[in-house]
Enzyme design. Sequence first.
Site, PDB file in Angstrom:
ATOM      1  N   LYS A 246       0.812  -1.225   0.000  1.00 22.66           N
ATOM      2  CA  LYS A 246       0.000   0.000   0.000  1.00 22.66           C
ATOM      3  C   LYS A 246       0.845   1.276   0.000  1.00 22.66           C
ATOM      4  O   LYS A 246       0.443   2.293  -0.562  1.00 22.66           O
ATOM      5  CB  LYS A 246      -0.965  -0.011   1.195  1.00 22.66           C
ATOM      6  CG  LYS A 246      -2.055  -1.084   1.040  1.00 22.66           C
ATOM      7  CD  LYS A 246      -3.065  -1.027   2.171  1.00 22.66           C
ATOM      8  CE  LYS A 246      -3.989  -2.221   2.081  1.00 22.66           C
ATOM      9  NZ  LYS A 246      -5.036  -2.199   3.105  1.00 22.66           N
TER      10      LYS A 246
ATOM     11  N   ASP B 119     -10.130   2.148   2.884  1.00 19.79           N
ATOM     12  CA  ASP B 119     -10.185   1.283   4.075  1.00 19.79           C
ATOM     13  C   ASP B 119     -10.937   1.954   5.229  1.00 19.79           C
ATOM     14  O   ASP B 119     -11.762   1.319   5.890  1.00 19.79           O
ATOM     15  CB  ASP B 119      -8.776   0.920   4.542  1.00 19.79           C
ATOM     16  CG  ASP B 119      -8.162  -0.194   3.708  1.00 19.79           C
ATOM     17  OD1 ASP B 119      -8.907  -0.954   3.066  1.00 19.79           O
ATOM     18  OD2 ASP B 119      -6.914  -0.306   3.707  1.00 19.79           O
TER      19      ASP B 119
HETATM   20  P1  NAP Z   1       1.332  -3.324   8.705  1.00 18.32           P
HETATM   21  O1  NAP Z   1       1.369  -1.959   8.125  1.00 18.32           O
HETATM   22  O2  NAP Z   1       2.398  -4.295   8.355  1.00 18.32           O
HETATM   23  O3  NAP Z   1       1.305  -3.124  10.309  1.00 18.32           O
HETATM   24  C1  NAP Z   1       1.399  -4.226  11.135  1.00 18.32           C
HETATM   25  C2  NAP Z   1       1.048  -3.827  12.571  1.00 18.32           C
HETATM   26  O4  NAP Z   1       0.846  -5.034  13.300  1.00 18.32           O
HETATM   27  C3  NAP Z   1       2.115  -3.043  13.308  1.00 18.32           C
HETATM   28  O5  NAP Z   1       1.477  -2.164  14.208  1.00 18.32           O
HETATM   29  C4  NAP Z   1       2.867  -4.155  14.050  1.00 18.32           C
HETATM   30  O6  NAP Z   1       3.482  -3.713  15.250  1.00 18.32           O
HETATM   31  C5  NAP Z   1       1.722  -5.054  14.413  1.00 18.32           C
HETATM   32  N1  NAP Z   1       2.066  -6.456  14.662  1.00 18.32           N
HETATM   33  C6  NAP Z   1       2.549  -7.359  13.781  1.00 18.32           C
HETATM   34  N2  NAP Z   1       2.627  -8.568  14.352  1.00 18.32           N
HETATM   35  C7  NAP Z   1       2.209  -8.418  15.644  1.00 18.32           C
HETATM   36  C8  NAP Z   1       2.046  -9.301  16.752  1.00 18.32           C
HETATM   37  N3  NAP Z   1       2.350 -10.596  16.646  1.00 18.32           N
HETATM   38  N4  NAP Z   1       1.565  -8.806  17.918  1.00 18.32           N
HETATM   39  C9  NAP Z   1       1.233  -7.503  18.011  1.00 18.32           C
HETATM   40  N5  NAP Z   1       1.366  -6.620  17.017  1.00 18.32           N
HETATM   41  C10 NAP Z   1       1.842  -7.074  15.836  1.00 18.32           C
HETATM   42  O7  NAP Z   1      -0.052  -4.081   8.352  1.00 18.32           O
HETATM   43  P2  NAP Z   1      -1.450  -3.403   7.994  1.00 18.32           P
HETATM   44  O8  NAP Z   1      -1.530  -3.123   6.534  1.00 18.32           O
HETATM   45  O9  NAP Z   1      -1.655  -2.276   8.946  1.00 18.32           O
HETATM   46  O10 NAP Z   1      -2.496  -4.598   8.270  1.00 18.32           O
HETATM   47  C11 NAP Z   1      -2.858  -4.966   9.589  1.00 18.32           C
HETATM   48  C12 NAP Z   1      -4.007  -5.990   9.551  1.00 18.32           C
HETATM   49  O11 NAP Z   1      -5.194  -5.391   9.030  1.00 18.32           O
HETATM   50  C13 NAP Z   1      -3.741  -7.216   8.665  1.00 18.32           C
HETATM   51  O12 NAP Z   1      -4.214  -8.372   9.363  1.00 18.32           O
HETATM   52  C14 NAP Z   1      -4.608  -6.960   7.441  1.00 18.32           C
HETATM   53  O13 NAP Z   1      -5.027  -8.167   6.828  1.00 18.32           O
HETATM   54  C15 NAP Z   1      -5.785  -6.234   8.060  1.00 18.32           C
HETATM   55  N6  NAP Z   1      -6.545  -5.392   7.108  1.00 18.32           N
HETATM   56  C16 NAP Z   1      -7.847  -5.724   6.830  1.00 18.32           C
HETATM   57  C17 NAP Z   1      -8.599  -4.939   5.966  1.00 18.32           C
HETATM   58  C18 NAP Z   1     -10.054  -5.295   5.670  1.00 18.32           C
HETATM   59  O14 NAP Z   1     -10.613  -4.790   4.703  1.00 18.32           O
HETATM   60  N7  NAP Z   1     -10.688  -6.121   6.471  1.00 18.32           N
HETATM   61  C19 NAP Z   1      -8.036  -3.819   5.353  1.00 18.32           C
HETATM   62  C20 NAP Z   1      -6.713  -3.491   5.670  1.00 18.32           C
HETATM   63  C21 NAP Z   1      -5.970  -4.279   6.547  1.00 18.32           C
HETATM   64  P3  NAP Z   1       5.018  -3.164  15.293  1.00 18.32           P
HETATM   65  O15 NAP Z   1       4.933  -1.727  14.865  1.00 18.32           O
HETATM   66  O16 NAP Z   1       5.418  -3.327  16.714  1.00 18.32           O
HETATM   67  O17 NAP Z   1       5.796  -4.032  14.332  1.00 18.32           O
END
Ligand code: NAP
Length: 257
Positions: free
Chosen positions: A66, A102
């Site tokens: 993204k 989103d």
């Molecule tokens: P991202 O930018 O990679 O951010 C990941 C986040 O998760 C960071 O805050 C990271 O913390 C944290 N994290 C990773 N592993 C962790 C763990 N084991 N325990 C606690 N925190 C953890 O990812 P993103 O794009 O924000 O996506 C996040 C989630 O939202 C994903 O599961 C994605 O599938 C979902 N999502 C869903 C939709 C929908 O339409 N339903 C849309 C968008 C995203 P640190 O900063 O400490 O590394």
Amino acid sequence: MQRFFVIGNPVEHSRSPEIHAAFARQTGAELTYERRLFAPGRFAEELARLVEQEHPAGCNVTVPFKLDAAAACGALTARAARAGAVNTLVFGAGGITGDNTDGAGFVADVERRRGARLAGARLLILGAGGAARGLLAGLEALPRGCAEIVVANRTAARAEALAADFAGLGARGCGFAQLPGGPFDIIVNATASSMGGQAPAVPGGVYAGAGLAYDLFYAAQPTAFMRAALLCGAKRACDGLGMLVEQAAESFEAWLG
Ligand code: NAP
């Protein structure tokens, strides 16, 4: 026939092709919608090849591209600029415009489908990545904001920086260990923890009395976050499939009106 794609890595799990096929049936639009796996670190080159060879009318972009998508656009909508991330590419005569649907998808699902109110709510967002930023950008568009927004993240500094970017919403950032007591009306898991089958490591007391525990991740079975929240006293829990449908509807509108 207009062609649309969802780009990600991995991408085979994406339900977007089914959702857009359903929208096409409902509206009579003639389109194809396919998955495309891009190699990590090669977003710009692979997008250029897709444009040249397959002439897309629009694309969705998912994890982990993204931010790359935002960099590849000639113009951004206001909400995409605020989110710093793009999940929707619109191809026009003037080039590529990036949008982020989103946050609007989250708001629509929470308020219309789940019947929860964001206006005046105490909201806890777990996570400080792209999805959390997109949610906050969506909340900025609400006519009446939340009463309180806490952003908590495994890496506290990222939560603090994100909250500072959205200080206009009154957001406060902290690490998991510093979480204030609840009850929160809505707790959102915007971490990627569910992808690894884990709940974020927050104190269980945080969930007590929560009106709605909302995992952005979606799966065939309740996620680890949903299970942990219900076990620790949240009243309801759901996954992010409804948000996925709503953000897709916003993308469909951006492409086809
Ligand atoms: P991202 O930018 O990679 O951010 C990941 C986040 O998760 C960071 O805050 C990271 O913390 C944290 N994290 C990773 N592993 C962790 C763990 N084991 N325990 C606690 N925190 C953890 O990812 P993103 O794009 O924000 O996506 C996040 C989630 O939202 C994903 O599961 C994605 O599938 C979902 N999502 C869903 C939709 C929908 O339409 N339903 C849309 C968008 C995203 P640190 O900063 O400490 O590394």
